[in-house]
Design a protein around this motif. Structure first.
Motif, mmCIF file in Angstrom:
data_model
loop_
_atom_site.group_PDB
_atom_site.id
_atom_site.type_symbol
_atom_site.label_atom_id
_atom_site.label_comp_id
_atom_site.label_asym_id
_atom_site.label_seq_id
_atom_site.Cartn_x
_atom_site.Cartn_y
_atom_site.Cartn_z
ATOM 1 N N GLU A 103 -33.403 -2.054 -126.969
ATOM 2 C CA GLU A 103 -33.684 -1.151 -126.393
ATOM 3 C C GLU A 103 -34.135 -1.927 -125.069
ATOM 4 O O GLU A 103 -34.089 -2.918 -124.408
ATOM 5 C CB GLU A 103 -36.041 -0.833 -126.170
ATOM 6 C CG GLU A 103 -37.094 -0.326 -125.062
ATOM 7 C CD GLU A 103 -38.020 -0.039 -125.378
ATOM 8 O OE1 GLU A 103 -38.611 0.363 -124.449
ATOM 9 O OE2 GLU A 103 -38.523 -1.394 -126.398
ATOM 10 N N VAL A 104 -33.971 -0.658 -123.887
ATOM 11 C CA VAL A 104 -33.154 -1.347 -122.007
ATOM 12 C C VAL A 104 -34.327 -0.466 -121.138
ATOM 13 O O VAL A 104 -33.883 0.681 -120.964
ATOM 14 C CB VAL A 104 -31.591 -0.877 -122.016
ATOM 15 C CG1 VAL A 104 -32.087 -1.052 -120.285
ATOM 16 C CG2 VAL A 104 -30.479 -1.782 -123.007
ATOM 17 N N PRO A 105 -34.784 -0.922 -120.473
ATOM 18 C CA PRO A 105 -35.489 -0.309 -119.723
ATOM 19 C C PRO A 105 -34.473 0.966 -118.418
ATOM 20 O O PRO A 105 -33.558 0.380 -117.615
ATOM 21 C CB PRO A 105 -36.879 -1.049 -118.884
ATOM 22 C CG PRO A 105 -35.824 -2.492 -119.351
ATOM 23 C CD PRO A 105 -35.267 -2.002 -120.036
ATOM 24 N N ALA A 106 -34.917 1.637 -118.151
ATOM 25 C CA ALA A 106 -34.263 3.295 -117.447
ATOM 26 C C ALA A 106 -33.988 1.928 -115.961
ATOM 27 O O ALA A 106 -32.869 2.341 -115.297
ATOM 28 C CB ALA A 106 -34.658 4.358 -117.090
ATOM 29 N N GLU A 107 -35.424 1.391 -115.266
ATOM 30 C CA GLU A 107 -35.527 0.822 -113.905
ATOM 31 C C GLU A 107 -34.790 -0.266 -114.034
ATOM 32 O O GLU A 107 -34.985 -1.239 -114.890
ATOM 33 C CB GLU A 107 -37.410 0.657 -113.470
ATOM 34 C CG GLU A 107 -38.084 2.068 -114.024
ATOM 35 C CD GLU A 107 -38.056 2.183 -114.778
ATOM 36 O OE1 GLU A 107 -38.553 1.938 -115.745
ATOM 37 O OE2 GLU A 107 -39.446 2.997 -114.762
ATOM 38 N N ILE A 108 -33.923 -0.393 -113.043
ATOM 39 C CA ILE A 108 -32.751 -1.383 -113.386
ATOM 40 C C ILE A 108 -33.457 -2.833 -113.348
ATOM 41 O O ILE A 108 -33.738 -3.898 -113.510
ATOM 42 C CB ILE A 108 -32.035 -1.654 -112.094
ATOM 43 C CG1 ILE A 108 -30.944 -0.008 -111.939
ATOM 44 C CG2 ILE A 108 -30.841 -2.616 -111.244
ATOM 45 C CD1 ILE A 108 -30.039 0.001 -113.329
ATOM 46 N N VAL A 109 -34.743 -3.239 -111.666
ATOM 47 C CA VAL A 109 -35.410 -4.463 -111.409
ATOM 48 C C VAL A 109 -36.003 -4.439 -112.918
ATOM 49 O O VAL A 109 -36.444 -5.744 -113.326
ATOM 50 C CB VAL A 109 -36.841 -3.804 -110.467
ATOM 51 C CG1 VAL A 109 -37.303 -3.241 -110.678
ATOM 52 C CG2 VAL A 109 -36.916 -5.495 -109.998
ATOM 53 N N ARG A 110 -36.378 -3.756 -113.639
ATOM 54 C CA ARG A 110 -37.043 -4.444 -115.601
ATOM 55 C C ARG A 110 -36.283 -4.641 -115.871
ATOM 56 O O ARG A 110 -37.028 -5.071 -117.284
ATOM 57 C CB ARG A 110 -37.738 -3.139 -115.918
ATOM 58 C CG ARG A 110 -39.293 -2.723 -115.086
ATOM 59 C CD ARG A 110 -39.909 -1.565 -115.559
ATOM 60 N NE ARG A 110 -40.466 -2.001 -116.856
ATOM 61 C CZ ARG A 110 -39.884 -1.023 -118.299
ATOM 62 N NH1 ARG A 110 -39.943 -0.083 -118.270
ATOM 63 N NH2 ARG A 110 -40.508 -1.381 -119.727
ATOM 64 N N ARG A 111 -35.499 -5.065 -116.021
ATOM 65 C CA ARG A 111 -34.306 -5.591 -116.987
ATOM 66 C C ARG A 111 -34.038 -7.377 -116.389
ATOM 67 O O ARG A 111 -32.969 -7.438 -116.653
ATOM 68 C CB ARG A 111 -32.395 -5.079 -116.278
ATOM 69 C CG ARG A 111 -32.968 -3.627 -117.167
ATOM 70 C CD ARG A 111 -31.565 -2.471 -116.696
ATOM 71 N NE ARG A 111 -31.902 -0.930 -117.643
ATOM 72 C CZ ARG A 111 -30.566 -0.481 -116.761
ATOM 73 N NH1 ARG A 111 -29.236 -0.782 -116.956
ATOM 74 N NH2 ARG A 111 -30.953 0.772 -117.278
#
Length: 318
Positions: A301-309
């Protein structure tokens, strides 16, 4: 002479990069850290070790296929205040990391976020910044590309000159876009100077560093930083080193689906600014699609929002 004709779309235009599950940053080394002596570096790396162990423990059983891939990295400042020499600094750094029970897989020069060979990563990110206009904006505020400042909301309006007898203009506070009742307003200087004299700010280079670790930057379809294998002695000049060194031949890939950084608390303001920049960067759609497709195949699972990665642990240096 035989000629070969190909469709323009027959060759991939955006090159994919191998990805670890997590890129773990073990620290930064700046001139003041080096000047404080080996003991300070030893204390910092000793405090990093438990959190590096905690990351590995937290990943146990979370990867559907195979073992978690974790690569470690370290950033050395040769951009703002170049200090000493690689021949003196890097053996000390690697020795203290080993003493703390840490292994540094990749070592990057901070100047690589500004220029790496013929590529300028920071300059390639600049046009991808998209501002969030505050409600009621009239377009009078200069754009980030004009002034080099990026805000997470609406600045206090300039009062300007007032006509005689017109009275004093009421002061208005700045406001954060999307604030939760009360604002936390931040205005970030991304660079100063212009043209060849432009100097990128620490928060902006740190945002470029995060995008690089996430494998999201390309230059004409090519990755902006490629790890260069390194072993043996280090040179006397920083410019003689590749922008990104791979010190461990068996390391997992440098770039990753997510990043984790263990840093002293003095970096907290910088990383807050990094989050604001990452929220306003538009990444190439082809690159995002590559990461999404690969993570789906792996069941990650990889968040769509870059900052949440991105994630952090900050520790007290005292």
């Amino acid at each position: 002479m035989d000629s070969v004709f190909r469709e323009a779309t027959a060759d991939p235009r955006t090159q994919a990069v191998p990805l670890s599950h997590v890129s773990m940053e073990l620290g930064h080394l700046y001139m003041e850290d080096f000047a404080a002596g080996r003991e300070r570096l030893r204390r910092q790396l000793t405090r990093v070790k438990p959190w590096a162990d905690a990351l590995h423990a937290s990943l146990a059983g979370t990867v559907p296929k195979g073992r978690p891939r974790v690569s470690s990295c370290f950033l050395v400042d040769d951009y703002f205040s170049p200090f000493s020499t690689p021949a003196e600094v890097l053996p000390m750094l690697l020795d203290e990391a080993r003493r703390a029970g840490l292994s540094i897989d990749y070592l990057a020069r901070e100047s690589a976020c500004a220029r790496a060979g013929g590529v300028e990563p920071a300059r390639s990110v600049e046009p991808r910044l998209v501002e969030s206009p505050p409600p009621g904006s009239d377009g009078s505020r200069p754009s980030v590309r004009q002034v080099g400042w990026l805000a997470n909301g609406e600045r206090t309006p300039a009062t300007g000159s007032l006509e005689a007898m017109s009275g004093l203009a009421a002061w208005q506070p700045p406001s954060e876009v999307g604030a939760r009742r009360h604002s936390i307003f931040v205005d970030i200087e991304l660079w100063d100077g212009d043209g060849a004299d432009r100097t990128w700010s620490c928060p902006f280079l740190a945002a470029v560093w995060q995008l690089t670790r996430l494998g999201l930057l390309r230059d004409r379809g090519e990755p902006v930083l490629r790890p260069a294998p390194w072993s043996g002695e280090f040179p006397e000049e920083w410019a003689q080193l590749p922008p990104l060194l791979q010190l461990n031949p068996a390391a997992a890939p440098f770039a990753a689906y997510r990043t984790y950084s263990v840093l002293p608390t003095r970096f907290l303001p910088v990383e807050h600014a990094v989050h604001i920049v990452l929220e306003r960067v538009v990444v190439e759609e082809a690159v995002l699609r590559q990461v999404a497709e690969r993570s789906a195949r792996e069941g990650v699972e990889v968040p769509a929002e870059i900052v949440r990665r991105t994630s952090y642990h900050f520790f007290d240096e005292s």
